[in-house]
Design an enzyme around this catalytic site. Structure first.
Site, PDB file in Angstrom:
ATOM      1  N   LYS B  50       0.838  -1.200   0.000  1.00 36.99           N
ATOM      2  CA  LYS B  50       0.000   0.000   0.000  1.00 36.99           C
ATOM      3  C   LYS B  50       0.873   1.250   0.000  1.00 36.99           C
ATOM      4  CE  LYS B  50      -3.709  -2.450   2.441  1.00 36.99           C
ATOM      5  NZ  LYS B  50      -4.283  -2.809   3.757  1.00 36.99           N
ATOM      6  N   GLN B  94      -4.501  -1.660   9.947  1.00 36.59           N
ATOM      7  CA  GLN B  94      -4.344  -2.974   9.323  1.00 36.59           C
ATOM      8  C   GLN B  94      -4.871  -4.071  10.253  1.00 36.59           C
ATOM      9  OE1 GLN B  94      -3.062  -3.469   6.129  1.00 36.59           O
ATOM     10  NE2 GLN B  94      -3.706  -5.591   6.419  1.00 36.59           N
ATOM     11  N   ASP B 117     -11.243   2.395   4.611  1.00 41.72           N
ATOM     12  CA  ASP B 117     -11.477   0.964   4.411  1.00 41.72           C
ATOM     13  C   ASP B 117     -12.976   0.635   4.345  1.00 41.72           C
ATOM     14  OD1 ASP B 117      -9.522  -0.879   3.909  1.00 41.72           O
ATOM     15  OD2 ASP B 117      -8.929  -1.140   6.008  1.00 41.72           O
TER      16      ASP B 117
END
Lengths: 289, 289
Positions: B50, B94, B117
């Site tokens: 990412k 994450q 997200d």
């Protein structure tokens, strides 16, 4: 087997009455506010029925009626007043709203802890994510789950087919069944060859507003058929989305219209009002125990 | 037809590079913060990928690494610091997190406007209600929709079957397809006779983490097959949840592993970072135009 929503609803009433009595004995007054804007005839009936049931159970029910031309700003202010009012546990704004008002803005304005209809995005998100936190759920699907449980119909590893994907019934219904372990198919107006899906359903939920859309030949023998429809036929008779007289010869279990899903929707609203009342008064109730 | 996620991702990069350049020319610096707690090896690779992609596009990327024993309170404080920081447009924590930390509390802590997200209940609820307001969406399903659009595969009135109902892939994927007009079936670990569903799928989405679960015989001839799996086989080779070599002879279109869904997930994250950057800077951008 006929799934008797009306009978189950009456049966659950006595438990709720006792619960309200115990809450009141602890100094807690369960209170529901229903706001209705305009003069939609069906809405007037729904609101009256909710009010009557609340009174019957001992829940304090306030109806706030506002004229058809009531402004969105004024409605948001009214909601905010009840958000701030600690004596109120549930706030319901009857839908549909007149066209000058943005429904989603209104739904978002209701305090999550008082969203007794379960329509706020955060409650919907928790439902769809099978959250282990508390969330309110749309009352019709909640009532259907209560019926299934009561009649020992376990959705786990069954195929549930939803006909009609509205935000009020079809979508939350599918999420509840998915959370309960069913394989879930959502069908709707764009679905090709609808009966190829309905005929594989162990549990068939029909919520389309189309009278007698589902015939006996659309049903898998032995299936559970839940009819959410409330339509008037040409003779003014109340009929469901399922051709009940023929379907009941094929289905293993079926809800009638009226007397099936309808009463359970109001029961769910009352159950959820009590749940929110108890959550808001957790600390007091812990002391009492 | 092979659906080339890697190629499409590269193709979309040039558009995003130009967009970042224009934003920077207007004095806006798109900024993404990725927080990683602990040393899960797969997470380390995802975070690195990412970061590299962000740098390549000109997006400012900050990685916050914290030790395995980092406390939930400290993590919430770190998130709150970036919620308050107006220069930051996207915050990603994450997953998975070490066991002392409650994932849902962490997800809820991220400012909705920075939830890049799409995991917060409110964003999930808006997705599942097909809201016309803005919402972020889980990146893998978003990337799959981008692929379908690019390859002119319209889900409307098709039967889409989801295998695996996780909150990160399967559930939001089904909601996106339902919103796009597909008939959607959710299958999962409890589903009986899985292939009776997969064989009726016009669009088959597989996200189970079980190597080669789906064989050629489970696929309807001509179907679109999207493989979200990333598994290592006995020789250490990266393989999907679909038996690709055989399935590609039956499917009408299929994603390879690697090079299919994976690159599109990161592309979606970058697209969503830019969307949130533009939303946060609406007023400045209106002046520029």
């Amino acid at each position: 087997m006929i799934i008797d929503g009306k009978g189950l609803s009456n049966q659950l009433d006595s438990g709720m009455k006792a619960e309200v009595k115990a809450l009141r004995a602890a100094g807690i007054e369960p209170k529901l506010v229903v706001i209705i804007v305009g003069h939609d005839p069906a809405s007037q009936i729904y609101v009256r029925n909710k009010h009557r049931k609340a009174i019957k159970l001992g829940i304090t029910s306030i109806i706030e009626r506002r004229p058809e031309d009531f402004s969105q700003a004024d409605l948001l202010a009214l909601i905010e007043q009840y958000n701030q009012d600690e004596s109120v546990h549930g706030i319901l704004v009857q839908l549909p709203l007149p066209k000058q008002i943005d429904e989603s803005a209104v739904i978002r304005a209701i305090d999550l802890k008082k969203d007794v209809d379960g329509f706020s995005p955060e409650n919907v998100g928790k439902l769809f994510s099978n959250s282990d936190e508390h969330y309110s759920v749309s009352c019709t699907p909640k009532g259907i789950m209560t019926m299934l449980t009561h009649y020992d119909i376990d959705p786990a590893d069954k195929h549930a087919v939803i006909v009609g994907d509205s935000n009020i019934v079809g979508r939350p219904m599918g999420a509840l069944l998915l959370n309960a372990g069913a394989t879930v198919t959502y069908t709707h107006i764009l679905t090709q060859d609808l009966s190829s899906y309905t005929r594989t359903a162990d549990i068939l939920i029909v919520a389309t507003g189309v009278a007698h859309l589902i015939k006996a030949t659309d049903i898998k023998p032995g299936a559970t058929v839940i009819d959410v429809g409330m339509n008037r036929d040409e003779n003014g008779k109340l009929v469901g989305d399922v051709d009940y007289d023929h379907a009941k010869t094929v289905a293993g279990a079926i809800t009638p219209v009226p007397g099936g899903v309808g009463p359970m929707t109001i029961t769910s609203l009352m159950q959820q009002t009590l749940e929110l009342t108890k959550l808001a008064n957790r600390k007091i109730l812990e002391t009492v125990r």
